[in-house]
Design an enzyme around this catalytic site. Structure first.
Site, PDB file in Angstrom:
ATOM      1  N   LYS A 207      -2.538   2.682  13.471  1.00  0.00           N
ATOM      2  CA  LYS A 207      -1.556   1.604  13.359  1.00  0.00           C
ATOM      3  C   LYS A 207      -0.127   2.138  13.367  1.00  0.00           C
ATOM      4  O   LYS A 207       0.739   1.637  14.087  1.00  0.00           O
ATOM      5  CB  LYS A 207      -1.840   0.807  12.081  1.00  0.00           C
ATOM      6  CG  LYS A 207      -0.901  -0.343  11.811  1.00  0.00           C
ATOM      7  CD  LYS A 207       0.188   0.001  10.790  1.00  0.00           C
ATOM      8  CE  LYS A 207      -0.390   0.335   9.432  1.00  0.00           C
ATOM      9  NZ  LYS A 207       0.692   0.602   8.429  1.00  0.00           N
TER      10      LYS A 207
ATOM     11  N   THR B  98       4.293   0.259   5.907  1.00  0.00           N
ATOM     12  CA  THR B  98       4.701   0.815   7.197  1.00  0.00           C
ATOM     13  C   THR B  98       4.462  -0.270   8.238  1.00  0.00           C
ATOM     14  O   THR B  98       3.319  -0.616   8.532  1.00  0.00           O
ATOM     15  CB  THR B  98       3.901   2.079   7.536  1.00  0.00           C
ATOM     16  OG1 THR B  98       4.180   3.086   6.564  1.00  0.00           O
ATOM     17  CG2 THR B  98       4.293   2.603   8.918  1.00  0.00           C
TER      18      THR B  98
ATOM     19  N   LYS C 154      10.096   6.664   9.174  1.00  0.00           N
ATOM     20  CA  LYS C 154       8.650   6.818   8.945  1.00  0.00           C
ATOM     21  C   LYS C 154       7.924   7.076  10.261  1.00  0.00           C
ATOM     22  O   LYS C 154       6.963   7.858  10.318  1.00  0.00           O
ATOM     23  CB  LYS C 154       8.097   5.556   8.275  1.00  0.00           C
ATOM     24  CG  LYS C 154       6.594   5.609   7.963  1.00  0.00           C
ATOM     25  CD  LYS C 154       6.237   6.744   7.012  1.00  0.00           C
ATOM     26  CE  LYS C 154       4.728   6.834   6.732  1.00  0.00           C
ATOM     27  NZ  LYS C 154       4.240   5.759   5.867  1.00  0.00           N
TER      28      LYS C 154
END
Length: 294
Positions: free
Chosen positions: A247, A104, A179
């Site tokens: 993050k 990711t 995502k």
């Protein structure tokens, strides 16, 4: 001749994913190699799955032999160093090979990776995953892919080794955008669950009965099915860690600022996760969001 496959990154997700490749691909047609910065982890993986791990020297010597490279790493800096560093893989990868990144990362980096690899005539697909540690272990992940249809069709047989659903969302970068949406939605669901559990406690309700009543209706979600009971018991030692969500939401918020999307709730929850990490909860599951007000 066997096709040689490299899988880099034996973290919580990558460890079982690489294992599924070894177990499910025809050994007469494919040879799977793994690389991981921590050698002990790679040795443990080798003992468990009977695959082949490479140290850095061996990796660089064999890099031009790989037909497919899969990576599942931490953040932008890790992925960029692994794939684009002039002293690492980039100058050694062969024309006609393919890179599939399951990390990711930011949309910006996904586009950059595609552009740089294209110069060497190497196909690239960003393919972040969802489904958590259990999904990786069971081989039932969801893959959100960004890339060409040709690249997607070529990668699909490998992705199915550890995935139940694979979706080509759009061009390169679309997987990362999907995502981001996934993480935005999860954050909101966990905040709602946290407040619902707190409300039930204040009213001294039998929470198992509450779940029985509401989990079959419009409030039902994967988070409710898999995390509500453990959240109620204040158990958070599993699943996707807060430090990773910090993050991921950072990338989503950065992209929201660039595309003009207003994400006030996501911003608030991101701040809460950052605070929890600063308070020493960074390695707890994201469902520990409930601890913010507790």
């Amino acid at each position: 001749m066997k096709s040689k496959i490299l899988f880099c990154g034996l973290g919580t997700m990558g460890y079982p994913m690489a294992g599924h490749l070894v177990q499910k691909l025809d050994p007469a047609s494919f040879e799977v190699f793994v690389y991981n910065r921590t050698i002990k982890k790679a040795e443990k993986w080798q003992r468990e799955f009977k695959g082949v791990f490479l140290n850095k020297k061996e990796l660089l010597e064999k890099a031009n032999e790989f037909h497919f490279v899969f990576s599942c790493l931490g953040q932008d800096e890790d992925v960029e160093a692994f794939l684009l560093d002039k002293n690492f893989l980039y100058p050694r990868l062969s024309e006609g090979s393919m890179v599939v990144d399951h990390s990711t990362i930011s949309y910006r980096l996904a586009k950059k990776l595609s552009e740089e690899l294209k110069k060497k005539k190497i196909a690239f697909m960003d393919a972040p995953i969802s489904g958590g540690e259990i999904g990786a272990q069971k081989g039932i992940l969801t893959v959100m892919a960004g890339g060409s249809e040709i690249a997607f069709k070529e990668a699909a047989p490998f992705l199915r080794a550890y995935s139940r659903k694979i979706v080509l969302v759009g061009e390169v970068g679309s997987g990362q955008l999907a995502k981001m949406i996934n993480q935005i939605c999860i954050a909101g669901l966990l905040q709602g669950l946290s407040e619902g559990i707190r409300f039930a406690r204040q009213e001294k309700l039998d929470f198992s009965k509450v779940l029985e009543a509401i989990s079959g209706g419009a409030a039902q979600s994967w988070q409710m099915d898999n995390r509500a009971k453990t959240m109620h018991r204040d158990e958070y030692d599993f699943g996707f860690k807060i430090k990773w969500m910090v993050k991921d939401l950072k990338y989503a918020l950065e992209q929201g600022r660039s595309n003009g999307a207003k994400l006030p709730i996501t911003e608030e929850i991101w701040q809460r996760y950052k605070d929890l990490a600063a308070r020493g909860h960074g390695n707890k599951d994201t469902s520990a969001l409930k601890l913010y007000e507790d």
